[in-house]
Design a protein around this motif. Structure first.
Motif, short mmCIF file in Angstrom:
data_model
loop_
_atom_site.label_atom_id
_atom_site.label_comp_id
_atom_site.label_asym_id
_atom_site.label_seq_id
_atom_site.Cartn_x
_atom_site.Cartn_y
_atom_site.Cartn_z
N ARG A 160 35.92 50.85 32.35
CA ARG A 160 37.20 51.31 32.88
C ARG A 160 37.71 50.34 33.92
O ARG A 160 37.16 49.82 34.78
CB ARG A 160 36.91 52.50 33.66
N PRO A 161 39.25 50.15 33.76
CA PRO A 161 39.61 49.20 34.91
C PRO A 161 39.55 49.69 36.06
O PRO A 161 39.44 51.02 36.47
CB PRO A 161 41.14 48.98 34.38
N ARG A 162 39.38 48.91 37.22
CA ARG A 162 39.58 49.28 38.55
C ARG A 162 40.77 49.89 39.03
O ARG A 162 40.79 50.51 39.96
CB ARG A 162 39.02 47.85 39.42
N LEU A 163 41.83 49.28 38.43
CA LEU A 163 43.25 49.68 38.96
C LEU A 163 44.22 49.88 37.85
O LEU A 163 44.02 48.70 36.98
CB LEU A 163 43.85 48.84 40.08
N THR A 164 45.02 51.08 37.61
CA THR A 164 46.00 50.97 36.64
C THR A 164 47.31 51.17 37.32
O THR A 164 47.44 52.06 38.09
CB THR A 164 45.58 52.24 35.55
N TYR A 175 46.37 47.20 33.31
CA TYR A 175 45.01 47.49 33.83
C TYR A 175 44.55 46.11 34.42
O TYR A 175 44.52 45.00 34.02
CB TYR A 175 44.28 47.80 32.37
N GLU A 224 41.34 44.51 36.74
CA GLU A 224 39.96 44.30 36.78
C GLU A 224 39.69 43.44 38.30
O GLU A 224 38.72 44.13 38.91
CB GLU A 224 39.27 43.53 35.68
N GLN A 225 40.24 42.10 38.30
CA GLN A 225 39.93 41.36 39.37
C GLN A 225 40.64 41.91 40.89
O GLN A 225 40.53 41.49 41.81
CB GLN A 225 39.91 40.09 39.18
N LEU A 226 41.93 42.68 40.54
CA LEU A 226 42.52 43.01 41.67
C LEU A 226 43.09 41.85 42.58
O LEU A 226 42.95 41.86 43.93
CB LEU A 226 41.97 43.76 42.71
N GLN A 248 44.59 45.35 46.33
CA GLN A 248 43.33 45.88 46.31
C GLN A 248 43.81 47.45 47.09
O GLN A 248 43.06 48.12 47.07
CB GLN A 248 42.51 45.29 47.58
N ASP A 304 45.64 53.97 42.62
CA ASP A 304 45.45 53.87 41.24
C ASP A 304 46.81 54.74 40.62
O ASP A 304 47.10 55.60 41.27
CB ASP A 304 44.16 54.53 40.94
#
Length: 112
Positions: free
Chosen positions: A3-7, A41, A43-45, A86, A90
């Protein structure tokens, strides 16, 4: 499945067709308007990751995106940093506006 950290969801401003005859009573102009958003999506933000994903999505070389800004509540443009990303919520939605750089074939992107 990872699951991605942020969408976030983005839509190009030019894709928004405004018709003054179909405005809501509150004047937001959204009646009869069809918005197409794309999911991004992260992942690393990071700002670099966002730049790369937007470049991929809109089929432009990443080096042609000079800066990404977020439009603040008073209309100011704030440079998007890793820390800002960051702190995005979401599933935030943004309308993208592009400004052509004066001295090159590059662009500045504004998240509204």
């Amino acid at each position: 499945m990872v699951r991605p950290r942020l969408t976030i969801y983005v839509c190009q401003e030019s894709q928004q067709v405004r018709d003054p005859q179909h405005e809501h009573e509150d004047g937001d102009g959204s009646a009869g308007t069809f918005f197409v958003y794309h999911a991004v999506y992260l992942e690393q933000l990071t700002a670099a990751e966002l730049c790369a994903k937007l470049a991929l999505l809109f089929r432009v070389p990443a080096q042609h995106i000079l800066q990404i800004y977020k439009q603040g509540p008073t209309g100011i443009h704030v440079l998007v940093s890793d820390e800002m990303i960051q702190n995005f919520q979401d599933e935030s939605c943004f309308v993208l506006d592009t400004m052509k750089a004066e001295s090159s074939d590059s662009y500045h992107i504004i998240l509204k």
